[in-house]
Each structure stands twice: as structure tokens, then as C-alpha cells.
Design an enzyme around this catalytic site. Structure first.
Site, PDB file in Angstrom:
ATOM      1  N   ARG A   1       0.835  -1.187   0.000  1.00 32.31           N
ATOM      2  CA  ARG A   1       0.000   0.000   0.000  1.00 32.31           C
ATOM      3  C   ARG A   1       0.877   1.247   0.000  1.00 32.31           C
ATOM      4  NH1 ARG A   1      -2.788  -4.429   0.117  1.00 32.31           N
ATOM      5  NH2 ARG A   1      -4.337  -4.786   1.714  1.00 32.31           N
TER       6      ARG A   1
ATOM      7  N   GLN B   1      -7.929  -6.531   8.198  1.00 31.10           N
ATOM      8  CA  GLN B   1      -7.033  -7.424   7.456  1.00 31.10           C
ATOM      9  C   GLN B   1      -6.561  -6.762   6.165  1.00 31.10           C
ATOM     10  OE1 GLN B   1      -5.671 -10.243   8.266  1.00 31.10           O
ATOM     11  NE2 GLN B   1      -4.755 -10.753   6.291  1.00 31.10           N
ATOM     12  N   GLU B   2      -7.453  -6.024   5.519  1.00 32.25           N
ATOM     13  CA  GLU B   2      -7.114  -5.411   4.238  1.00 32.25           C
ATOM     14  C   GLU B   2      -6.204  -4.194   4.384  1.00 32.25           C
ATOM     15  OE1 GLU B   2      -7.767  -6.213   1.123  1.00 32.25           O
ATOM     16  OE2 GLU B   2      -9.036  -7.950   1.476  1.00 32.25           O
ATOM     17  N   SER B   3      -6.480  -3.341   5.366  1.00 31.53           N
ATOM     18  CA  SER B   3      -5.774  -2.051   5.409  1.00 31.53           C
ATOM     19  C   SER B   3      -5.380  -1.580   6.795  1.00 31.53           C
ATOM     20  CB  SER B   3      -6.666  -0.979   4.777  1.00 31.53           C
ATOM     21  OG  SER B   3      -7.766  -0.689   5.645  1.00 31.53           O
TER      22      SER B   3
END
Length: 229
Positions: free
Chosen positions: A86, A123-125
Site C-alpha cells: 500500500r 485485514q485489508e488495510s
């Protein structure tokens, strides 16, 4: 009981310290190696969830097996996943508490489990809005632009994925659509990560199984009142 112990171990890991050594030779642009000293209650799975790593890779890197016992003071190397790393935008960061509130509001609006939506977003970000993956997934729910267009049809308006309210609306609505398109909770979570078509054609990939396990561990933590921040 086993689930509770795992959740408590993970809660302990959340407050643990870490140091970042120089990248060793085996590190590449898909993994960042973090040095960590085991504390009471730590488990391999708990550490994998905490550091956004895959349990199997953590075990292999440290010459461990699923039956290995971690010892207090033991030094581990944790391969943090940075593939599709990211990148932070220049915008003012949105506070995580605000992101969490927006997710729970969207979950209530669209009839999705609050804890599941929060677990997926963490979990994603890590509940961060100002991040975009190298693949183009955007924001707290890490929604691809094409998925945002798709979810706009369900929500009934154009969704702008860089806006908090629209990003969580897209991600939470996707969870609802996947709930209605799959037969069980595991496949719903897997489809969020792997894609519904790929789950139907191939079943769950190994890394998808780890992703599902991480999300469920986070969901259990939330159910038991542990903070993810």
C-alpha cells in the site's frame, strides 16, 4: 476454549514491540522481514494476523512446524506481506476510529455483520483510508475500481472510492452480495479476497485459506471485546 486462547494470544501480540533490521538477502519486494521476540501467549497464527503475514511462510522461515512450540524470548523472523504494498496518499490521514464508525454504520445499513466488516477492513488495510495497492485497490476496504462501479449499481449512486463513506459502502455491500452468492461464511470471506469466480472454479487457494483464518481470528477478537488498535 482453544479459540479464546488464540484470541488472547493475539491480543497480547498486538501490544508487543518490534524492531526493523536491515533487509536480509532473502527479503524481496514481496516480503519485508521483521525481527520479533516471543512474549507470553504468542502463537504463530496470532503473530501472522498481527503482522499481516502468512502463517505457513512464518513457520518455514523459522524452521518450525504447525506443532512447534514458541518459547518466551525466542527470536523470530516474520515475513510481512508487501506484495501490492500500500502506498500512502498525501491526504490528511483519516483517524482509525472514524473509519471504524463508518464501517459499522454501513454494516447496519446493509444488513452485514459489524464484526465481519471490521475484521475484513482491518485485514485489508488496518482501517486506513489513505492507501492504494499497486494493483489499484483503494482505501480501507481495498476496493478495486471495477468493483466500485459494480457496487454503485447495488447502492444506487456513483461511489467515489477515495471518500470514506463511499469506500466502506462499496466494501460492505460487496460482503452482502457475496453472502447472497455463496453457501457459507468461509466462501464469502474467501471470495472477497480471491474473487467469487475464482472460488467457484478453483476452490480456495492456500493463501486464501490463511486470509480466511486471519479474518475469523480478528472477528473472534472483536466478539470477545479486544481492541484492534
Amino acid at each position: 476454549m482453544a479459540q479464546r486462547l488464540a484470541a488472547l494470544a493475539l491480543a497480547g501480540a498486538l501490544t508487543a514491540g518490534l524492531t526493523l533490521p536491515a533487509a536480509p538477502a532473502e527479503a524481496d519486494d514481496r516480503r519485508r522481514i521483521v525481527s520479533y521476540v516471543v512474549r507470553p501467549g504468542d502463537t504463530a497464527t496470532g503473530l501472522a494476523v498481527r503482522f499481516h503475514a502468512w502463517t505457513a511462510e512464518l513457520l518455514t522461515l523459522n524452521d518450525l512446524t504447525e506443532r512447534s512450540t514458541l518459547y518466551v524470548g525466542q527470536r523470530l523472523r516474520i515475513p510481512v506481506v508487501v506484495e501490492g504494498r500500500r502506498r500512502t496518499t498525501a491526504r490528511q490521514p483519516v483517524p482509525r476510529d472514524r473509519v471504524a464508525r463508518a464501517i459499522t454504520q454501513a454494516a447496519d445499513r446493509y444488513g452485514v455483520s459489524r464484526r465481519l466488516a471490521l475484521a475484513v477492513a482491518w485485514q485489508e488495510s488496518g482501517w486506513r483510508m489513505g492507501v492504494v495497492s499497486s494493483a489499484g485497490a483503494i482505501g480501507a476496504m481495498q476496493v478495486m475500481p471495477g468493483t466500485g462501479e459494480w457496487m454503485s449499481l447495488y447502492v444506487g449512486r456513483k461511489l467515489h472510492l477515495h471518500r470514506l463513506r463511499d469506500n466502506v459502502a462499496a466494501g460492505v455491500m460487496l460482503l452482502r452480495v457475496l453472502r447472497d452468492s455463496t453457501d457459507n461464511r468461509r466462501d464469502k470471506i474467501a471470495a472477497y479476497y480471491q474473487g467469487l469466480g475464482a472460488v467457484r472454479r478453483h476452490g480456495l487457494y492456500q493463501e486464501t485459506k490463511a486470509y480466511v483464518a486471519n479474518v475469523l481470528a480478528l472477528k473472534r477478537m472483536l466478539r470477545e471485546g479486544h481492541s484492534l488498535r
